[in-house]
Structures are given as structure tokens and as C-alpha cells.
Design a protein around this motif. Sequence first.
Motif, PDB file in Angstrom:
ATOM      1  N   HIS A   8       0.867  -1.179   0.000  1.00  0.00           N
ATOM      2  CA  HIS A   8       0.000   0.000   0.000  1.00  0.00           C
ATOM      3  C   HIS A   8       0.903   1.229   0.000  1.00  0.00           C
ATOM      4  O   HIS A   8       1.840   1.305   0.793  1.00  0.00           O
ATOM      5  CB  HIS A   8      -0.873   0.040   1.261  1.00  0.00           C
ATOM      6  N   HIS A  23      -5.097  -3.636  10.165  1.00  0.00           N
ATOM      7  CA  HIS A  23      -4.874  -5.090  10.185  1.00  0.00           C
ATOM      8  C   HIS A  23      -6.090  -5.801  10.779  1.00  0.00           C
ATOM      9  O   HIS A  23      -6.558  -6.805  10.239  1.00  0.00           O
ATOM     10  CB  HIS A  23      -3.606  -5.386  10.983  1.00  0.00           C
ATOM     11  N   ASP A  26      -8.999  -5.962   8.365  1.00  0.00           N
ATOM     12  CA  ASP A  26      -8.828  -7.068   7.415  1.00  0.00           C
ATOM     13  C   ASP A  26      -9.202  -8.398   8.074  1.00  0.00           C
ATOM     14  O   ASP A  26      -9.921  -9.217   7.491  1.00  0.00           O
ATOM     15  CB  ASP A  26      -7.374  -7.154   6.929  1.00  0.00           C
ATOM     16  N   CYS A  51       1.749  -6.104   3.681  1.00  0.00           N
ATOM     17  CA  CYS A  51       0.934  -7.104   4.364  1.00  0.00           C
ATOM     18  C   CYS A  51       1.263  -8.485   3.809  1.00  0.00           C
ATOM     19  O   CYS A  51       1.307  -8.670   2.590  1.00  0.00           O
ATOM     20  CB  CYS A  51      -0.543  -6.848   4.153  1.00  0.00           C
ATOM     21  N   HIS A  65      -9.009  -6.216   1.259  1.00  0.00           N
ATOM     22  CA  HIS A  65      -8.466  -4.869   1.463  1.00  0.00           C
ATOM     23  C   HIS A  65      -9.435  -3.794   0.961  1.00  0.00           C
ATOM     24  O   HIS A  65      -9.620  -2.772   1.628  1.00  0.00           O
ATOM     25  CB  HIS A  65      -7.121  -4.714   0.762  1.00  0.00           C
ATOM     26  N   HIS A  70      -8.896   0.019   2.591  1.00  0.00           N
ATOM     27  CA  HIS A  70      -7.521   0.393   2.249  1.00  0.00           C
ATOM     28  C   HIS A  70      -7.012  -0.506   1.124  1.00  0.00           C
ATOM     29  O   HIS A  70      -6.295  -1.468   1.357  1.00  0.00           O
ATOM     30  CB  HIS A  70      -6.597   0.338   3.484  1.00  0.00           C
ATOM     31  N   ALA A  72      -5.073  -2.254  -1.850  1.00  0.00           N
ATOM     32  CA  ALA A  72      -3.643  -2.477  -2.108  1.00  0.00           C
ATOM     33  C   ALA A  72      -3.280  -1.944  -3.484  1.00  0.00           C
ATOM     34  O   ALA A  72      -4.067  -2.042  -4.428  1.00  0.00           O
ATOM     35  CB  ALA A  72      -3.317  -3.958  -2.013  1.00  0.00           C
TER      36      ALA A  72
END
Length: 82
Positions: A8, A23, A26, A51, A65, A70, A72
Motif C-alpha cells: 500500500h 490489520h 482485514d 501485508c 483490502h 484500504h 492495495a
Amino acid sequence: MTRFMDVHHGMKGITADELMAAHRADQEIEGEEGVHFERAWADPESGIVYCLSEAPSAEAVLRVHDRAGHPADEINPVPLAV
């Protein structure tokens, strides 16, 4: 299952708490896609976040994601590790 390292960009200034929150976001939905996010690393100065996950496909990782808010910027399979 394959391991993937995704990247990212644009997360300059990210804090440890923000990284943990991303995190966890996710992890809350990873099971719906058959993904397991193992770890995340960040460089707040450059804004790059990495990640590591195990998943049935790169697309499954990207979907988690995206849904977590967020997306990637890139994803790479990691077929060999020591």
C-alpha cells in the motif's frame, strides 16, 4: 493456498495504532474470502505498508483490502520462502 505480499502506498504518517486498526479490519472479514492476514509492516516516513497473507488467490486478498477501506496498490505471490 499461496502466500502473498501486498503493498500500500500513500499512508505517510501512519501510526502503530492505525496500522493495527487496519490489520484488524482485514482480519474481521478475511474468513469470508478464505484469506488469512499474518502480519503487516509500515514505514510511516515513506507511507508504504506491507501485508503478508495466505489466500486462495490474489483477487481474494484485494477484495478484503478493498472492503476494509484500504485498497492495495500491488500484490505479489511469494511462492518460495526460507
